[in-house]
Design an enzyme around this catalytic site. Structure first.
Site, PDB file in Angstrom:
ATOM      1  N   SER A   1       5.643   0.302   3.648  1.00 29.05           N
ATOM      2  CA  SER A   1       5.632   1.757   3.543  1.00 29.05           C
ATOM      3  C   SER A   1       4.248   2.251   3.131  1.00 29.05           C
ATOM      4  CB  SER A   1       6.674   2.206   2.505  1.00 29.05           C
ATOM      5  OG  SER A   1       6.650   3.599   2.364  1.00 29.05           O
ATOM      6  N   GLY A   2       3.732   3.233   3.879  1.00 25.58           N
ATOM      7  CA  GLY A   2       2.415   3.781   3.578  1.00 25.58           C
ATOM      8  C   GLY A   2       1.289   3.115   4.325  1.00 25.58           C
TER       9      GLY A   2
ATOM     10  N   THR B   1       4.232   5.108  11.093  1.00 26.74           N
ATOM     11  CA  THR B   1       4.701   6.324  11.772  1.00 26.74           C
ATOM     12  C   THR B   1       3.566   7.004  12.520  1.00 26.74           C
ATOM     13  OG1 THR B   1       6.414   6.630  10.090  1.00 26.74           O
ATOM     14  CG2 THR B   1       5.834   8.547  11.431  1.00 26.74           C
TER      15      THR B   1
ATOM     16  N   ASN C   1       4.097   6.768  -0.210  1.00 26.31           N
ATOM     17  CA  ASN C   1       3.803   7.429   1.069  1.00 26.31           C
ATOM     18  C   ASN C   1       4.453   8.806   1.075  1.00 26.31           C
ATOM     19  OD1 ASN C   1       3.306   8.079   3.709  1.00 26.31           O
ATOM     20  ND2 ASN C   1       4.553   6.467   4.609  1.00 26.31           N
TER      21      ASN C   1
ATOM     22  N   SER D   1       7.269   8.762   4.372  1.00 26.26           N
ATOM     23  CA  SER D   1       7.788   7.407   4.581  1.00 26.26           C
ATOM     24  C   SER D   1       9.054   7.442   5.429  1.00 26.26           C
ATOM     25  CB  SER D   1       8.093   6.761   3.220  1.00 26.26           C
ATOM     26  OG  SER D   1       8.679   5.496   3.394  1.00 26.26           O
ATOM     27  N   SER D   2       9.083   6.629   6.479  1.00 29.37           N
ATOM     28  CA  SER D   2      10.289   6.511   7.302  1.00 29.37           C
ATOM     29  C   SER D   2      11.332   5.723   6.525  1.00 29.37           C
ATOM     30  CB  SER D   2       9.975   5.786   8.618  1.00 29.37           C
ATOM     31  OG  SER D   2       9.056   6.517   9.387  1.00 29.37           O
TER      32      SER D   2
ATOM     33  N   GLY E   1       8.592  -2.422   6.951  1.00 28.99           N
ATOM     34  CA  GLY E   1       7.959  -3.710   6.706  1.00 28.99           C
ATOM     35  C   GLY E   1       8.604  -4.426   5.532  1.00 28.99           C
TER      36      GLY E   1
ATOM     37  N   GLU F   1       9.502  -5.665   2.006  1.00 30.82           N
ATOM     38  CA  GLU F   1       9.482  -4.901   0.753  1.00 30.82           C
ATOM     39  C   GLU F   1       9.780  -5.803  -0.443  1.00 30.82           C
ATOM     40  OE1 GLU F   1      12.061  -1.531   0.999  1.00 30.82           O
ATOM     41  OE2 GLU F   1      10.694  -0.409   2.300  1.00 30.82           O
TER      42      GLU F   1
END
Length: 926
Positions: free
Chosen positions: A104-105, A109, A156, A159-160, A386, A388
């Site tokens: 994330s970040g 996206t 982020n 973040s998705s 991704g 985590e």
């Protein structure tokens, strides 16, 4: 290989590292980041580092630089991968996919957006309206999905919180004609809870801060997010996100995609309902559970378009069917709160899935017949979470990391498969590569009867009270001896277990695993929503039509659903030609300057980038087809420049490498040359750069000579044309003069009326001479037939004409010069004048009258005009008064007249000389 960049920017392809080690990899990655080069290749994989700043490398001009080019022709870029996938799809009729991964970040996206924008920019050159509509809807769908599926996290701002896979369908011409979106594992727990510093999904804040007051009043909500329990944590956060502008953008995007007004209003009502649900509180009066703020029930009833008593009953009671008997079991306050939260999460998840399905209904390919329209090819874009590792890792992190294990396994298998197939195709011996095969971890999670998912499902199916601790005991019983599982050493007893993933060890807390896997939503809520009078809401809950006593199968658990979706996803990706984008987050403070070494090193490890380099470097760091290799390096050898005469390109490449002394470091395949070490390639590049400079100088010299010769030829041609044109103008002028004066002898005035043509500049003096010749001829023609007396009179007329200095229009040749004009006047006047002239002749003894005429004295001393007459004889000049019968007023001997004129002329001459002297430089110097 990417276009050769200066070594000050590091290696544009990690495959070209001198030594494949983590230290060299990180040094090169850091150098390129600090120099503003955020993209680097690993063969055909793009490694992207989030720059945390706007970069001017995505405009239309950059799109044109990568359109139709090969990977190695331009510096590393997302557009290069997108173009490679598009070319493979269009030229080779292959389905392709682009897999974007990272934590994330890291910029996943944004990367997917840029890839979509690139594909949209290079397709539909004929501007077909239907294709433009599809492209616009595909791009707008991103905006809608981000609003309902993305959230601000500590890592982020956008973040998705779900995985997304989009298939874009293309026709045989390579234009997009539709698509399909699949979503995976929405983080619905975020609906009711967020960690400190984070927000819920964007859609809530956009509605509260961007909707008009009239809409908010109809939904019974207000602009302050802190007034709602489910989102108040995020409502207190100051953010740079412009929720108001985003609300309008999302609403416009939904209209463009094709959502109806009623559907959009239903979306807003569901969001408002969830906010109101979060503010419901339950109390206890003895044994009875009550809703403390009953006004909210009527608000929820209105928003859901159902009955108030049904809402209250669904929140406080659970209907249980035992055979033919139906029992209503009252909830405890804790159970009612659990049911309320489950309803909120389920409604948001169902809303999100409905939005995805609605977009698919609109953008999917319709009425497409491959026999008529040609093969329908696909490019897939996978933007998925991704790996985590958090302080507290729960069920969601477990599923996400399992997903990454599956994708990493596919990645290594496909890369190895591609490499091995290429070596076999080219006849190059394949060297076995040792790499970590994570199939053992995938089996640990998904294996039937033994995997963690199976143990979890078994625990959920047990009768009686099932706890997370029971699930952990089941894991320990079946997996205690597994090399990648442990739950004893240095872990919280009866709570945690550890899995040794390919990316590192992760400790998971089993708290919440059972509830999240069961994903329980009471049937009463499903019936409540199905019985709504709102047709859009009703369609979202088709399972609510089942009667209370109707027996249904046990629903699949969340873990099983996710495992099945991952298996289908991997199967889908495996049948496509894959391209990869690996995203890396350089720091946690979103700084465009900071590169945290350990933070990035950890990501490089769990993304398996070093293994990717090793696989790509399996014996040979670089390979290229013979024609393209020659095209780039043929100037190095005299045998290949400018073109070779050898039997084949392969022989030419061999001759080139032998001449450079690199024959020992090369293998020759059937269609490609393979170079073992990067140093050889760099040496070739250095020689190429040196030769290119010499070639450029040579070309400049040749070209400058060519330009000079072209300029000389143009000047010479211009001179020839100019001379020819002048000759043409001269001849044209002479021909025209000849035409106009051809019959001049027969003309009445001998051509005096003929207009002379305009001469060219070069003939102006010639024209003057020609006119002079003509005038002389014309005069000679006039006087050659005159008698001596007439000739004498003509001379007199010419003399007078010259004396008058052009004041007279012509010579007056049409009439004779009488001289004594007063004698030819009227009878009375002539008689008086004759009498006076006879008297004067008798008196002054003159022989004949030379001239007489009436004149007018213009100004006298009284400023008046008066009539006078002049008589000139051979001895005197007389002034007469015609009003007094020509009485002589004054007589002047002609001798005195000539003397006076002579003196006047002499005086004027002396005065003129004096003036010239006074204005000369000699006078001034004296």
């Amino acid at each position: 290989m990417a276009e050769h960049e200066s070594l000050e920017y590091g290696k544009a392809d990690f495959v070209l590292l001198d030594n494949v080690s983590m230290e060299e990899f990180m040094t090169n990655l850091k150098l390129r980041f600090e120099k503003g080069r955020i993209y680097t290749y690993i063969g055909e994989v793009v490694v992207s580092v989030n720059p945390y700043r706007a970069m001017n490398i995505y405009g239309r001009d950059i799109v044109e630089q990568y359109k139709g080019r090969e990977l190695y022709e331009r510096p590393p870029h997302l557009f290069a991968i997108a173009d490679a996938a598009y070319k493979a799809m269009k030229r080779r009729n292959k389905d392709t996919c682009i897999v974007i991964s990272g934590e994330s970040g890291a910029g996943k996206t944004e990367a997917s957006k840029y890839i979509m924008q690139y594909i949209a920019a290079i397709t539909n050159p004929n501007q077909r309206a239907e294709v433009e509509r599809v492209k616009n809807m595909l791009l707008k769908s991103n905006c809608v999905l981000e609003a309902f599926g993305n959230a601000k996290t500590n890592r982020n701002d956008n973040s998705s919180r779900f995985g997304k896979y989009m298939d874009i369908n293309f026709d045989f011409k390579g234009d997009p004609i539709g698509g399909h979106i699949s979503n995976y594992l929405l983080e619905k727990s975020r609906v009711i809870f967020q960690q400190e510093g984070e927000r819920s999904f964007h859609s809530y804040y956009q509605l509260l801060r961007g909707a008009p007051d009239s809409l908010l009043r109809s939904l019974h909500i207000k602009k302050d997010p802190t007034a709602y329990n489910y989102i108040k944590v995020g409502g207190q956060i100051k953010s740079s996100i412009n929720d108001g502008a985003d609300f309008k953008a999302v609403a416009d995007a939904m209209k463009v995609i094709g959502f109806t007004g009623d559907e959009i209003q239903t979306v807003y009502k569901i969001l408002a309902t969830i906010l109101h649900l979060g503010n419901l509180t339950f109390g206890v009066d003895g044994d009875v559970t009550l809703i403390e703020n009953t006004k909210l029930v009527s608000v929820i009833r209105e928003l859901l378009s159902t009955k108030e008593e049904n809402v209250e009953k669904a929140l406080l009671y659970r209907t249980v069917a035992t055979g033919r008997d139906v029992i209503e079991k009252q909830h405890t306050a804790q159970e009612a709160s659990y049911g309320r939260d489950a309803l909120a999460k389920a409604m948001y998840e169902r809303l999100f899935c409905w939005i995805v399905g609605r977009i698919n209904d609109i953008i999917e390919v319709k009425n497409y017949d491959a026999r008529v329209h040609g093969k329908n090819t696909v490019i897939g874009v996978l933007d998925i979470y991704g790996f985590e590792i958090f302080q507290n890792n729960s069920f969601e992190q477990f599923c996400i990391n399992y997903c990454n294990e599956k994708l990493q396994q596919l990645f290594i298998q496909l890369v190895l498969k591609q490499e091995q197939e290429e070596y076999q195709r080219e006849g190059i011996p394949w060297k076995h590569i040792d790499y970590f095969n994570n199939q053992i971890i995938v089996d640990l999670v998904e294996q039937q009867h033994k995997g963690i998912f199976s143990v979890l499902d078994e625990a959920c199916m047990n009768v009686g009270k099932v706890t997370d601790e029971v699930f952990l005991q089941g894991l320990n019983g079946k997996l205690a001896k597994h090399a990648h599982y442990t739950s004893r050493k240095s872990l919280e007893f009866d709570r945690d277990f550890r899995i040794r993933h390919y990316a590192g060890d992760v400790v998971y807390s089993v708290v919440g695993f059972i509830d999240k896997n069961k994903d329980t939503l009471f049937q009463d809520f499903k019936r409540l929503l199905y019985n709504s009078s709102n047709p859009v809401l009703k369609a979202m809950w088709p399972e609510g039509k089942l009667s209370i006593t109707e027996v249904t199968k046990r629903p699949l658990t969340a873990a099983t659903l996710f495992k099945n979706s991952m298996i289908l996803l991997v199967e889908n990706l495996a049948c496509k030609e894959p391209y990869y984008v690996r995203c890396i987050k350089p720091n946690d403070v979103k700084s465009p300057l900071l590169f945290e070494q350990e933070r990035c090193r950890h990501q490089v490890e769990y993304l398996g980038l070093l293994e990717n380099v090793r696989v790509r470097r399996a014996g040979f760091a670089y390979r290229q087809t013979y024609p393209r290799f020659l095209q780039r390096y043929k100037m190095i050898s005299e045998f290949t420049w400018p073109n070779h005469d050898l039997p084949s390109d392969k022989d030419a490449v061999k001759r080139l490498m032998q001449g450079c002394g690199f024959d020992h470091d090369v293998a020759y395949g059937k269609t490609k040359v393979f170079i073992r070490t990067p140093r050889t390639l760099f040496s070739l590049e250095e020689q190429r750069v040196e030769m290119v400079q010499r070639i450029v100088l040579f070309l400049q010299k040749v070209w400058r000579g060519t330009i000079a010769r072209m300029r000389y030829r143009r000047m010479r041609a211009a001179l020839v044309i100019l001379r020819a044109y002048r000759r043409y103008k001269v001849k044209s002028y002479i021909r025209e003069v000849n035409r106009r004066f051809k019959n001049v002898r027969s003309m009445k005035d001998y051509g005096k009326h003929v207009k002379w043509p305009t001469p060219p500049k070069v003939l102006r003096k010639f024209e003057e001479a020609l006119r002079s010749i003509y005038n002389r001829w014309w005069a000679w023609t006039l006087i050659k037939g005159l008698s001596p007396e007439e000739a004498l009179q003509v001379r007199a007329k010419v003399a007078s004409l010259e004396a008058l200095k052009g004041q007279r229009a012509d010579l007056g040749l049409q009439r004779a010069w009488e001289g004594n004009y007063l004698k030819r006047d009227s009878a009375d006047t002539a008689a008086s004048f004759t009498l006076v002239s006879s008297e004067l002749q008798r008196k002054d003894k003159f022989m004949r009258v030379l001239f007489s005429c009436n004149v007018r004295k213009v100004i006298n001393r009284f400023h008046k005009a008066e009539d006078r007459a002049v008589l000139i004889t051979d001895r005197h000049l007389y002034k007469m008064d015609p009003l007094k019968q020509y009485k002589p007023m004054k007589s002047i001997p002609l001798y005195n007249v000539w003397h006076t004129l002579f003196l006047s002329n002499s005086l004027l001459y002396d005065r003129h000389r004096e003036w010239e002297w006074h204005h000369s430089p000699y006078y001034k110097s004296e």
